[in-house]
Scaffold this motif. Structure first.
Motif, mmCIF file in Angstrom:
data_model
loop_
_atom_site.group_PDB
_atom_site.id
_atom_site.type_symbol
_atom_site.label_atom_id
_atom_site.label_comp_id
_atom_site.label_asym_id
_atom_site.label_seq_id
_atom_site.Cartn_x
_atom_site.Cartn_y
_atom_site.Cartn_z
ATOM 1 N N UNK A 80 -1.402 -9.084 2.330
ATOM 2 C CA UNK A 80 -0.289 -9.745 1.642
ATOM 3 C C UNK A 80 0.924 -8.832 1.466
ATOM 4 N N UNK A 81 0.767 -7.544 1.753
ATOM 5 C CA UNK A 81 1.947 -6.661 1.731
ATOM 6 C C UNK A 81 2.973 -7.199 2.729
ATOM 7 N N UNK A 86 3.939 -6.960 -4.217
ATOM 8 C CA UNK A 86 4.214 -5.609 -4.711
ATOM 9 C C UNK A 86 2.936 -4.773 -4.649
ATOM 10 N N UNK A 87 3.139 -3.454 -4.612
ATOM 11 C CA UNK A 87 1.995 -2.547 -4.635
ATOM 12 C C UNK A 87 1.200 -2.742 -5.923
ATOM 13 N N UNK A 112 0.646 7.760 -6.887
ATOM 14 C CA UNK A 112 0.992 7.913 -8.313
ATOM 15 C C UNK A 112 1.307 6.541 -8.901
ATOM 16 N N UNK A 113 2.073 5.745 -8.146
ATOM 17 C CA UNK A 113 2.403 4.394 -8.603
ATOM 18 C C UNK A 113 1.137 3.547 -8.721
ATOM 19 N N UNK A 114 0.271 3.612 -7.721
ATOM 20 C CA UNK A 114 -0.962 2.810 -7.730
ATOM 21 C C UNK A 114 -1.807 3.131 -8.966
ATOM 22 N N UNK A 333 11.586 0.854 -2.938
ATOM 23 C CA UNK A 333 11.184 -0.546 -2.668
ATOM 24 C C UNK A 333 10.608 -1.203 -3.909
ATOM 25 N N UNK A 334 9.861 -0.444 -4.721
ATOM 26 C CA UNK A 334 9.170 -1.027 -5.879
ATOM 27 C C UNK A 334 9.969 -0.678 -7.132
ATOM 28 N N UNK A 335 11.068 -1.410 -7.300
ATOM 29 C CA UNK A 335 12.070 -1.030 -8.304
ATOM 30 C C UNK A 335 11.615 -1.304 -9.745
#
Ligand code: NCD
Length: 361
Positions: A80-81, A86-87, A112-114, A333-335
């Motif tokens: 689905x990416x 979104x991540x 880190x975001x994940x 991208x992941x604002x």
């Protein structure tokens, strides 16, 4: 055993944690049968948004050798990416199905975001040109196995030190060990990034810069070769100009110490001639096997941790003074991601560790 819930940067590790992990790895090497069912019923989610052979296969093999199941993808096209998910959402859902997630992505700071959205441990299997902490575990295991200890070593790092995430992570991890010095062998266009060099200086790590591999070879206990990272170059002409800058041949080893170890995270692309492969100093294929064994030790710890929704740590909450302008950073991208500061400095992005602009806030 000291416990932690994620391995996204080398700064997540401590010396005590490494010592425990390596002790478990040695026991796995000595008594593999004892561990064959130690993760039965657990599941590894393997999310590879970027090509990989060794890291992907070694994680899958490690999980299966512990009796765990594995699901995942090695190309995001079927996920689905590709529909724009979104991540954060992909991670929330994947965590619901699994016991541990391993993620590789071209975007710096993605692991880190994940980890901000996962109920299960997150392992960074490489985030763009930034870091690759489990390759570092592989490298440390190889050094410890081949030399008996990790101290008093002169290490030559050769090749693309700018984009090579494995060297960024290895240099940082070596802060934990005594009397390690580096020869940084690269053309000036491919030097270590500023954030790595600044940290080396502030930690008092010893290093010398050189452009000549042959001049450095006689000094070295370990020669760590790296590939020129074609996929990270913006200018194809510059890549073509630099791609064959270092080629290690058997002849060049005449001047090397008889117990020097030649390491390489692999894949190679011409920088180690195949006539080196039969030299007893060539350690790179063994290194790949140690990668699987130390990943078994890591999965054994992480897969048994209870589910827990992560909270932003107090020292991560302070926003960086400006927005990250690194085009490869996940924040581009992941604002929706919260701003976090880097342990390398308050003016650095907490995801990719690059300097932020001074403008916003
Ligand atoms: C490295 C990587 O992906 O950063 N390979 C690996 O993980 N074994 C090195 C590389 O691709 O050059």
């Amino acid at each position: 055993m000291t416990s932690m819930r994620k391995l996204v940067k080398v700064s997540d590790m401590s010396k005590e944690w490494w010592d425990d992990l390596y002790a478990r790895c040695r026991d796995i090497i000595a008594r593999p049968d004892v561990y064959a069912d130690s993760c039965r019923g657990k599941i590894l989610a393997s999310m590879f948004y970027e090509p990989s052979t060794r890291t992907n296969f070694s994680f899958q093999a490690a999980a299966q050798r512990l009796g765990a199941g594995v699901f995942g993808f090695s190309d995001p096209v079927g996920t689905s990416a590709s529909k724009g998910e979104t991540l954060a959402d992909t991670i929330r859902m994947t965590a619901a199905y699994s016991s541990t997630i391993v993620i590789r992505s071209p975007q710096e700071g993605s692991a880190t975001a994940a980890a901000l959205y996962s109920e299960v441990p997150i392992i960074n299997a490489g985030d763009g040109g930034h870091s690759h902490p489990t390759q570092t575990l592989t490298d440390l295991t190889t050094i410890a196995q081949k030399r008996g200890k990790i101290s008093d070593i002169k290490i030559g790092l050769c090749g693309d030190l700018k984009h090579g995430r494995t060297v960024h992570s290895l240099v940082e991890a070596m802060e934990m060990f005594p009397n390690i010095s580096f020869y940084l062998i690269s053309p000036k266009e491919l030097k270590l990034p500023d954030y790595v060099l600044e940290r080396m200086k502030s930690e008092g790590q010893q290093y010398e810069n050189s452009e000549s591999l042959i001049d450095c070879i006689p000094e070295l206990d370990i020669l760590y070769m790296t590939r020129i990272q074609r996929e990270r170059f913006k200018d194809a002409g510059e890549y073509r100009r630099l791609k064959d800058v270092y080629v290690l041949t058997k002849k060049m080893l005449d001047g090397a110490k008889s117990d020097m170890q030649i390491m390489h995270p692999l894949p190679r692309y011409g920088e180690i001639a195949t006539d080196v492969d039969n030299d007893p100093r060539a350690a790179y294929f063994e290194q790949a096997r140690y990668g699987m064994l130390i990943r078994m030790a890591l999965l054994l710890e992480f897969m048994h941790l209870p589910r827990e929704l992560p909270q932003l740590a107090a020292d991560d909450k302070a926003a960086a003074p400006g927005e990250c302008t690194n085009p490869a950073c996940i924040t581009q991208s992941d604002t929706y991601l919260p701003r976090i500061i880097s342990r390398s400095g308050a003016d650095r992005c907490g995801y990719c560790d690059k300097k932020t602009t001074e403008m916003l806030l």
